[in-house]
Design an enzyme around this catalytic site. Sequence first.
Site, PDB file in Angstrom:
ATOM      1  N   ASP A  61     -27.765  13.563   1.001  1.00 30.59           N
ATOM      2  CA  ASP A  61     -28.987  14.362   0.923  1.00 30.59           C
ATOM      3  C   ASP A  61     -29.437  14.666   2.343  1.00 30.59           C
ATOM      4  O   ASP A  61     -29.276  13.858   3.258  1.00 30.59           O
ATOM      5  CB  ASP A  61     -30.074  13.677   0.093  1.00 30.59           C
ATOM      6  CG  ASP A  61     -30.541  12.345   0.655  1.00 30.59           C
ATOM      7  OD1 ASP A  61     -29.826  11.754   1.502  1.00 30.59           O
ATOM      8  OD2 ASP A  61     -31.616  11.873   0.246  1.00 30.59           O
ATOM      9  N   HIS A  82      -3.690 -16.165  10.121  1.00 24.83           N
ATOM     10  CA  HIS A  82      -4.365 -16.958   9.093  1.00 24.83           C
ATOM     11  C   HIS A  82      -3.385 -18.020   8.611  1.00 24.83           C
ATOM     12  O   HIS A  82      -2.231 -17.722   8.281  1.00 24.83           O
ATOM     13  CB  HIS A  82      -4.773 -16.010   7.966  1.00 24.83           C
ATOM     14  CG  HIS A  82      -5.072 -16.646   6.658  1.00 24.83           C
ATOM     15  ND1 HIS A  82      -6.103 -17.538   6.478  1.00 24.83           N
ATOM     16  CD2 HIS A  82      -4.493 -16.502   5.440  1.00 24.83           C
ATOM     17  CE1 HIS A  82      -6.136 -17.901   5.211  1.00 24.83           C
ATOM     18  NE2 HIS A  82      -5.171 -17.306   4.561  1.00 24.83           N
ATOM     19  N   SER A  90       2.522  -7.779   6.229  1.00 23.44           N
ATOM     20  CA  SER A  90       1.663  -8.731   5.512  1.00 23.44           C
ATOM     21  C   SER A  90       2.071  -8.901   4.057  1.00 23.44           C
ATOM     22  O   SER A  90       1.943  -9.986   3.487  1.00 23.44           O
ATOM     23  CB  SER A  90       0.206  -8.279   5.592  1.00 23.44           C
ATOM     24  OG  SER A  90      -0.231  -8.204   6.940  1.00 23.44           O
ATOM     25  N   VAL A 145       0.832  -1.202   0.000  1.00 19.82           N
ATOM     26  CA  VAL A 145       0.000   0.000   0.000  1.00 19.82           C
ATOM     27  C   VAL A 145       0.866   1.252   0.000  1.00 19.82           C
ATOM     28  O   VAL A 145       0.635   2.187  -0.777  1.00 19.82           O
ATOM     29  CB  VAL A 145      -0.968  -0.002   1.201  1.00 19.82           C
ATOM     30  CG1 VAL A 145      -1.790   1.284   1.233  1.00 19.82           C
ATOM     31  CG2 VAL A 145      -1.890  -1.206   1.144  1.00 19.82           C
ATOM     32  N   TYR A 205      -8.435 -22.088   0.122  1.00 23.07           N
ATOM     33  CA  TYR A 205      -8.041 -21.666  -1.218  1.00 23.07           C
ATOM     34  C   TYR A 205      -6.701 -22.298  -1.557  1.00 23.07           C
ATOM     35  O   TYR A 205      -5.932 -22.706  -0.671  1.00 23.07           O
ATOM     36  CB  TYR A 205      -7.993 -20.139  -1.351  1.00 23.07           C
ATOM     37  CG  TYR A 205      -6.986 -19.441  -0.464  1.00 23.07           C
ATOM     38  CD1 TYR A 205      -5.640 -19.340  -0.835  1.00 23.07           C
ATOM     39  CD2 TYR A 205      -7.378 -18.830   0.731  1.00 23.07           C
ATOM     40  CE1 TYR A 205      -4.718 -18.680  -0.037  1.00 23.07           C
ATOM     41  CE2 TYR A 205      -6.464 -18.179   1.539  1.00 23.07           C
ATOM     42  CZ  TYR A 205      -5.136 -18.095   1.149  1.00 23.07           C
ATOM     43  OH  TYR A 205      -4.228 -17.448   1.937  1.00 23.07           O
ATOM     44  N   HIS A 233       4.493 -11.806   3.152  1.00 21.02           N
ATOM     45  CA  HIS A 233       4.094 -13.218   3.134  1.00 21.02           C
ATOM     46  C   HIS A 233       2.826 -13.464   2.322  1.00 21.02           C
ATOM     47  O   HIS A 233       2.373 -14.607   2.209  1.00 21.02           O
ATOM     48  CB  HIS A 233       3.889 -13.741   4.567  1.00 21.02           C
ATOM     49  CG  HIS A 233       2.655 -13.185   5.244  1.00 21.02           C
ATOM     50  ND1 HIS A 233       2.717 -12.364   6.332  1.00 21.02           N
ATOM     51  CD2 HIS A 233       1.334 -13.336   4.991  1.00 21.02           C
ATOM     52  CE1 HIS A 233       1.497 -12.034   6.721  1.00 21.02           C
ATOM     53  NE2 HIS A 233       0.638 -12.611   5.916  1.00 21.02           N
ATOM     54  N   THR A 250     -32.357  16.879   5.054  1.00 25.07           N
ATOM     55  CA  THR A 250     -33.529  17.707   5.300  1.00 25.07           C
ATOM     56  C   THR A 250     -33.121  18.743   6.336  1.00 25.07           C
ATOM     57  O   THR A 250     -32.577  18.393   7.394  1.00 25.07           O
ATOM     58  CB  THR A 250     -34.722  16.880   5.821  1.00 25.07           C
ATOM     59  OG1 THR A 250     -34.314  16.116   6.964  1.00 25.07           O
ATOM     60  CG2 THR A 250     -35.228  15.943   4.751  1.00 25.07           C
ATOM     61  N   LEU A 274      -3.346 -13.827  -4.052  1.00 25.85           N
ATOM     62  CA  LEU A 274      -4.545 -14.125  -4.830  1.00 25.85           C
ATOM     63  C   LEU A 274      -5.379 -12.863  -5.039  1.00 25.85           C
ATOM     64  O   LEU A 274      -5.646 -12.120  -4.087  1.00 25.85           O
ATOM     65  CB  LEU A 274      -5.409 -15.175  -4.114  1.00 25.85           C
ATOM     66  CG  LEU A 274      -4.949 -16.632  -4.210  1.00 25.85           C
ATOM     67  CD1 LEU A 274      -3.704 -16.878  -3.379  1.00 25.85           C
ATOM     68  CD2 LEU A 274      -6.067 -17.561  -3.773  1.00 25.85           C
TER      69      LEU A 274
END
Length: 815
Positions: A549, A229, A49, A19, A260, A52, A551, A56
């Site tokens: 929106d 995980h 992260s 990132v 997976y 490793h 009121t 996918l």
Amino acid sequence: MSGHGSVAPRVVVVGAGIVGCSLADELTARGWTDVTVLEQGPLPAPGGSTSHAPGLVFQTSPSKTLTDFARYTVEKFGSLRVDGVSCFNRVGGLELATTPERLAELHRRAGYAASWGVRGEIVGAARCKELWPLIDESVVLGGFHTPDDGLARALLAARAQRERAASRGARFLDRHTVTGIDKEAGRVTAVVTDRGVFPADHVVSAAGFWGPVIGRMAGIDVPLQPLAHQYARTRPLPELAGAETEASRPILRFQDRDLYFREHTDRIGIGSYAHRPLPVDPFAVLGYDEARANDLEMPSSFPFTEEDWAPSWDDCRRLLPALRGSAIEEGFNGVFSFTPDGMPVLGESRALRGFWLAEAVWVTHSAGVAKAVAEWMVDGRPGVDAHECDLTRFEDAQRSPSYIRERGSQQFAEVYDVLHPLQPMDRPRPLRVSPFHARQRELGAYFLEGGGWERPHWYEANAPLAAGLNLPARDAWSARYWSPIAAAEARATREKVALYDMTPLRRLEVTGPGALDFLHGMTTNNLRKKPGAVTYTLLLDGTGGIRSDLTVARLGPDRFQVGANSPADLDRLTRHAPDGVHIRDITSGTCCVGVWGPLARALVQPLTRDDFSHEGFGYFRAKETYLGHVPVTAMRLSYVGELGWELYTSADLGLRLWDTLWEAGREHGVIAAGRSAFNSLRLEKGYRAWGVDMTDEHDPYEAGVGFAVRLDKGDFTGMGALRAKGEPTRRLTPLLLDDPSSVVLGKEPVYVGGSPAGYVTSAAYGYSVGRCVAYAWLPVLPVGAGVSVEYFGEKVGATVVSEPIFDPEMARIRC
């Protein structure tokens, strides 16, 4: 915007994972070249992260925003090469069904793909076997094949973007541990590290599961829970002997067992969500050198827990018989991030200006998120609707450490579950309840949850009213979280009078001598009206996109009550409020009952000395009065298309207000009604729901709310952009399904001339019109045009109709 004129602002990004590297690339591509990326570990694999991640990338999601992010990630990484190697391996994706329920879910996912523009098709078991020869075809019912999905080479993609950003002036400094965030007068000023201080106009936390640690230094709560995980690799398989490429078969999902698979040349990599949640304390995660000293490969890689793996290994060998003679060669428990709703956390902090979050982002969405955040920082808005990811979306009640841990852990457990769009989390509930909760329980309310609030969807006390109603049979999916009682409640609202709990709707109080000028300039409609007026208006961004929106009720010369949508509305108004204008969220301290139906006036008028006649209390007007002993702010509004009022009072008097209305309504057959009936009624009237039917990707004219725009009222945010727009090429289009027995729920693709042309936003059975009503974003089509909506793989006919569908003369409201 930076507020620094033509000088590029100083940006410090914390974290050089996928990132942070993607963000540096996107920022420097937009001319913000004074970018420093700080990383505590060594480059190129700093130990978070990214280091490793199995890589996918399945693009299809129930969230259009996440799909947009993933699609850009595929596009961008596919265009990047390092040393002649592509940063994306487009092997495709294959999701398997071994149960009828999962096969139905894959049809639904294929619908999402068609709605959001991802190539994909449902295939039979034989085709699944062709695509993945190692599977046992006999246990497979079918699959969902997406040819453009594949494997992101995350470290390679990080390197490619790092090098490109560096060529434009960015610098990447590893082995710099952040120890503090300096701030002054509510703005970030610098990042402090163990190797020096880095002045900054903007700081972006892209620290992954360390996000809460960086956030705490800035005084910001980051609602993120790291979890471990399991990921394992098999020994070399004879069936893959001689493989020359890293992977050639599609990435594989076996969601019925939370598994997976992907190839690693002659081995198989396997990830499992089947084990118990393994939450990790981000403040206890070791630094890179400490982790190595404790025999860990990296901070994000925890020891493999064999006892959690055993059931999954049995499931793997049932699906892939080639594994029965193999074994796991290596495995680890890799740490990554979850939020209470499973979405990323993006945007600038309300509490500390210039401090941005780009957290809880998986490799799948990394480049798309980076592009959106870069656009947000440079241009003032992301190029795609990101309200589902906005860091302001969580209420205070949803930000406690225990809530984040519990909901984050549940998100992990449900990653591959078949989830209904209305399905609520089980815990912690109840959390937020209106003052009417005790009475609702006595009436047998069936509660669902949103924003932490318990929301009645129907009341079992009304079951006798549903007896004898002639309703079409529902399929099992659309019958979940639905009851025929909703039809009875809708009918009672149309014929008599009903009480609706509107307490969860957000209420803001805006006061001060400049309040009128401020609100008038922020929104699209004319607010220069006398006290007692209520106005429907829009918050736009600079491009004319609908931010929200509202009121707006003018209760006094300098006092307004604003009905808003999300915490982002409060954030946006607060950012722009001048000195002397005070904005306060009063939702939790107040409550609201909607009293709607043709007998609403007969119920309310005897309770007050004020005139509630049509002449004395017109539509879109407000009065402060008393009903019985209860002081109320009454607004003559209707979100269901019937005569009535929204009645507001303080939370401590809420129960008394409910009981007063209930007792007075007995002679008129009053009932309590829930959100299921409410949604049906509002769609029959064509009333939009912001965040569902329209977002900042849409302008008012496309969305059918151009009536709330006054281009002649003086300048307002977005006015110039609206003036420059031509005729819309798409519209939010009302549809009636042709078959009275057909029902759709939302997000289904809509086909025009046999090709996907748009998607459903909201849908509900219209009990007053005897058809399912659906709103959809489509090219401009004439009334009477035929289209088809795909529901679980079946095409159902629908017709474009004029709106409002019910009571087009508005006679029932204005009486």
